[in-house]
Design a protein around this motif. Structure first.
Motif, PDB file in Angstrom:
ATOM      1  N   ASN A  40       0.797  -1.225   0.000  1.00  0.00           N
ATOM      2  CA  ASN A  40       0.000   0.000   0.000  1.00  0.00           C
ATOM      3  C   ASN A  40       0.831   1.277   0.000  1.00  0.00           C
ATOM      4  N   ASN A  41       2.013   1.259   0.569  1.00  0.00           N
ATOM      5  CA  ASN A  41       2.808   2.469   0.667  1.00  0.00           C
ATOM      6  C   ASN A  41       3.913   2.532  -0.396  1.00  0.00           C
ATOM      7  N   GLU A  42       3.763   1.754  -1.484  1.00  0.00           N
ATOM      8  CA  GLU A  42       4.781   1.714  -2.524  1.00  0.00           C
ATOM      9  C   GLU A  42       4.163   1.810  -3.911  1.00  0.00           C
ATOM     10  N   GLN A  43       4.993   2.193  -4.869  1.00  0.00           N
ATOM     11  CA  GLN A  43       4.646   2.118  -6.283  1.00  0.00           C
ATOM     12  C   GLN A  43       5.777   1.369  -6.990  1.00  0.00           C
ATOM     13  N   CYS A  44       5.430   0.625  -8.013  1.00  0.00           N
ATOM     14  CA  CYS A  44       6.420  -0.165  -8.738  1.00  0.00           C
ATOM     15  C   CYS A  44       6.304   0.110 -10.229  1.00  0.00           C
ATOM     16  N   TRP A  45       7.425   0.109 -10.901  1.00  0.00           N
ATOM     17  CA  TRP A  45       7.406   0.274 -12.349  1.00  0.00           C
ATOM     18  C   TRP A  45       8.614  -0.385 -12.972  1.00  0.00           C
ATOM     19  N   ILE A  46       8.542  -0.551 -14.286  1.00  0.00           N
ATOM     20  CA  ILE A  46       9.630  -1.119 -15.075  1.00  0.00           C
ATOM     21  C   ILE A  46      10.003  -0.103 -16.146  1.00  0.00           C
ATOM     22  N   GLU A  47      11.296   0.127 -16.311  1.00  0.00           N
ATOM     23  CA  GLU A  47      11.810   0.991 -17.372  1.00  0.00           C
ATOM     24  C   GLU A  47      12.559   0.099 -18.361  1.00  0.00           C
ATOM     25  N   ILE A  48      12.168   0.147 -19.635  1.00  0.00           N
ATOM     26  CA  ILE A  48      12.838  -0.662 -20.659  1.00  0.00           C
ATOM     27  C   ILE A  48      13.391   0.276 -21.724  1.00  0.00           C
ATOM     28  N   GLU A  49      14.671   0.100 -22.037  1.00  0.00           N
ATOM     29  CA  GLU A  49      15.335   0.898 -23.067  1.00  0.00           C
ATOM     30  C   GLU A  49      16.036  -0.027 -24.044  1.00  0.00           C
ATOM     31  N   LYS A  50      16.252   0.492 -25.222  1.00  0.00           N
ATOM     32  CA  LYS A  50      16.989  -0.237 -26.264  1.00  0.00           C
ATOM     33  C   LYS A  50      18.153   0.662 -26.684  1.00  0.00           C
ATOM     34  N   PRO A  51      19.300   0.512 -26.030  1.00  0.00           N
ATOM     35  CA  PRO A  51      20.397   1.450 -26.253  1.00  0.00           C
ATOM     36  C   PRO A  51      21.050   1.367 -27.636  1.00  0.00           C
ATOM     37  N   GLY A  52      20.960   0.247 -28.307  1.00  0.00           N
ATOM     38  CA  GLY A  52      21.595   0.093 -29.614  1.00  0.00           C
ATOM     39  C   GLY A  52      20.638  -0.433 -30.654  1.00  0.00           C
ATOM     40  N   LYS A  53      21.186  -0.807 -31.802  1.00  0.00           N
ATOM     41  CA  LYS A  53      20.347  -1.291 -32.896  1.00  0.00           C
ATOM     42  C   LYS A  53      20.116  -2.793 -32.850  1.00  0.00           C
ATOM     43  N   ALA A  54      20.913  -3.508 -32.098  1.00  0.00           N
ATOM     44  CA  ALA A  54      20.743  -4.961 -32.009  1.00  0.00           C
ATOM     45  C   ALA A  54      19.487  -5.280 -31.198  1.00  0.00           C
ATOM     46  N   ASN A  55      19.225  -6.529 -30.976  1.00  0.00           N
ATOM     47  CA  ASN A  55      18.046  -6.958 -30.224  1.00  0.00           C
ATOM     48  C   ASN A  55      18.289  -6.965 -28.719  1.00  0.00           C
ATOM     49  N   LYS A  56      19.216  -6.160 -28.245  1.00  0.00           N
ATOM     50  CA  LYS A  56      19.550  -6.084 -26.816  1.00  0.00           C
ATOM     51  C   LYS A  56      18.762  -4.957 -26.156  1.00  0.00           C
ATOM     52  N   TYR A  57      18.321  -5.198 -24.931  1.00  0.00           N
ATOM     53  CA  TYR A  57      17.550  -4.234 -24.159  1.00  0.00           C
ATOM     54  C   TYR A  57      18.115  -4.151 -22.744  1.00  0.00           C
ATOM     55  N   THR A  58      17.846  -3.030 -22.084  1.00  0.00           N
ATOM     56  CA  THR A  58      18.118  -2.907 -20.659  1.00  0.00           C
ATOM     57  C   THR A  58      16.780  -2.719 -19.962  1.00  0.00           C
ATOM     58  N   LEU A  59      16.692  -3.246 -18.761  1.00  0.00           N
ATOM     59  CA  LEU A  59      15.458  -3.194 -17.994  1.00  0.00           C
ATOM     60  C   LEU A  59      15.805  -2.821 -16.559  1.00  0.00           C
ATOM     61  N   LYS A  60      14.962  -2.013 -15.953  1.00  0.00           N
ATOM     62  CA  LYS A  60      15.154  -1.640 -14.553  1.00  0.00           C
ATOM     63  C   LYS A  60      13.808  -1.761 -13.851  1.00  0.00           C
ATOM     64  N   PHE A  61      13.772  -2.537 -12.780  1.00  0.00           N
ATOM     65  CA  PHE A  61      12.584  -2.663 -11.940  1.00  0.00           C
ATOM     66  C   PHE A  61      12.780  -1.751 -10.736  1.00  0.00           C
ATOM     67  N   VAL A  62      11.779  -0.901 -10.438  1.00  0.00           N
ATOM     68  CA  VAL A  62      11.912   0.100  -9.379  1.00  0.00           C
ATOM     69  C   VAL A  62      10.753  -0.016  -8.388  1.00  0.00           C
ATOM     70  N   VAL A  63      11.088   0.066  -7.098  1.00  0.00           N
ATOM     71  CA  VAL A  63      10.110   0.156  -6.023  1.00  0.00           C
ATOM     72  C   VAL A  63      10.381   1.487  -5.328  1.00  0.00           C
ATOM     73  N   ALA A  64       9.346   2.349  -5.252  1.00  0.00           N
ATOM     74  CA  ALA A  64       9.508   3.675  -4.662  1.00  0.00           C
ATOM     75  C   ALA A  64       8.357   3.977  -3.710  1.00  0.00           C
ATOM     76  N   ASP A  65       8.521   5.064  -2.957  1.00  0.00           N
ATOM     77  CA  ASP A  65       7.483   5.544  -2.068  1.00  0.00           C
ATOM     78  C   ASP A  65       6.218   5.831  -2.877  1.00  0.00           C
ATOM     79  N   ARG A  66       5.062   5.472  -2.352  1.00  0.00           N
ATOM     80  CA  ARG A  66       3.787   5.633  -3.052  1.00  0.00           C
ATOM     81  C   ARG A  66       3.511   7.094  -3.433  1.00  0.00           C
ATOM     82  N   PHE A  67       3.884   8.026  -2.571  1.00  0.00           N
ATOM     83  CA  PHE A  67       3.561   9.433  -2.803  1.00  0.00           C
ATOM     84  C   PHE A  67       4.707  10.236  -3.393  1.00  0.00           C
ATOM     85  N   ASP A  68       5.925   9.725  -3.327  1.00  0.00           N
ATOM     86  CA  ASP A  68       7.089  10.441  -3.853  1.00  0.00           C
ATOM     87  C   ASP A  68       7.975   9.461  -4.606  1.00  0.00           C
ATOM     88  N   GLY A  69       7.783   9.404  -5.917  1.00  0.00           N
ATOM     89  CA  GLY A  69       8.526   8.459  -6.753  1.00  0.00           C
ATOM     90  C   GLY A  69      10.023   8.681  -6.758  1.00  0.00           C
TER      91      GLY A  69
END
Length: 135
Positions: A40-69
């Motif tokens: 209840n006191n958290e928010q979660c999200w995933i950030e996905i980026e594709k830094p190059g032209k190949a089929n490689k990706y970076t992913l970041k899973f984040v858990v932050a305060d519900r009211f202040d990300g």
């Protein structure tokens, strides 16, 4: 002459924007957790980026305060690669080696399937649907 130049410029912009929309990557973006993933006191999200032209990706899973990300409680980075058919991402979290899969889903969402619990907080699951943030 000005009207013809303006019309040509507008036609070019419209054609470019249509091409961009069709070429949108189904995985790249920021994705907020649907449902009861976080406490209840958290928010979660995933950030996905594709830094190059190949089929490689970076992913970041984040858990932050519900009211202040900006108050990040935990984050876990990962690398992933698009499957040979292009229909999902497969990867693993850098610190834990935990494998995961990310699938595109109906309505412009993604679905995360990870083995075990969150690489961030053991009592938290990251499996489920995520909706695009800010798109």
């Amino acid at each position: 002459m000005k009207n013809q130049t303006l019309a040509t410029l507008l036609a070019g912009l419209l054609a470019f924007s249509g091409t961009e929309a069709l070429a949108r990557n189904l995985f790249v973006g920021d994705w907020g957790a649907d449902g009861d993933f976080c406490k209840n006191n958290e928010q979660c999200w995933i950030e996905i980026e594709k830094p190059g032209k190949a089929n490689k990706y970076t992913l970041k899973f984040v858990v932050a305060d519900r009211f202040d990300g900006s108050k990040v409680r935990c984050s876990a980075e990962a690398t992933a690669e698009k499957s040979s058919r292009g229909n999902f991402l497969a990867g693993e979290f850098t610190k834990t080696g935990q494998p995961f899969r990310v699938f595109p889903w109906k309505g412009g969402r993604i679905e995360m399937h990870a083995v075990g619990s969150s690489p961030c907080v053991l009592s938290l699951t990251i499996n489920g649907l995520y909706t695009a943030i800010g798109n």
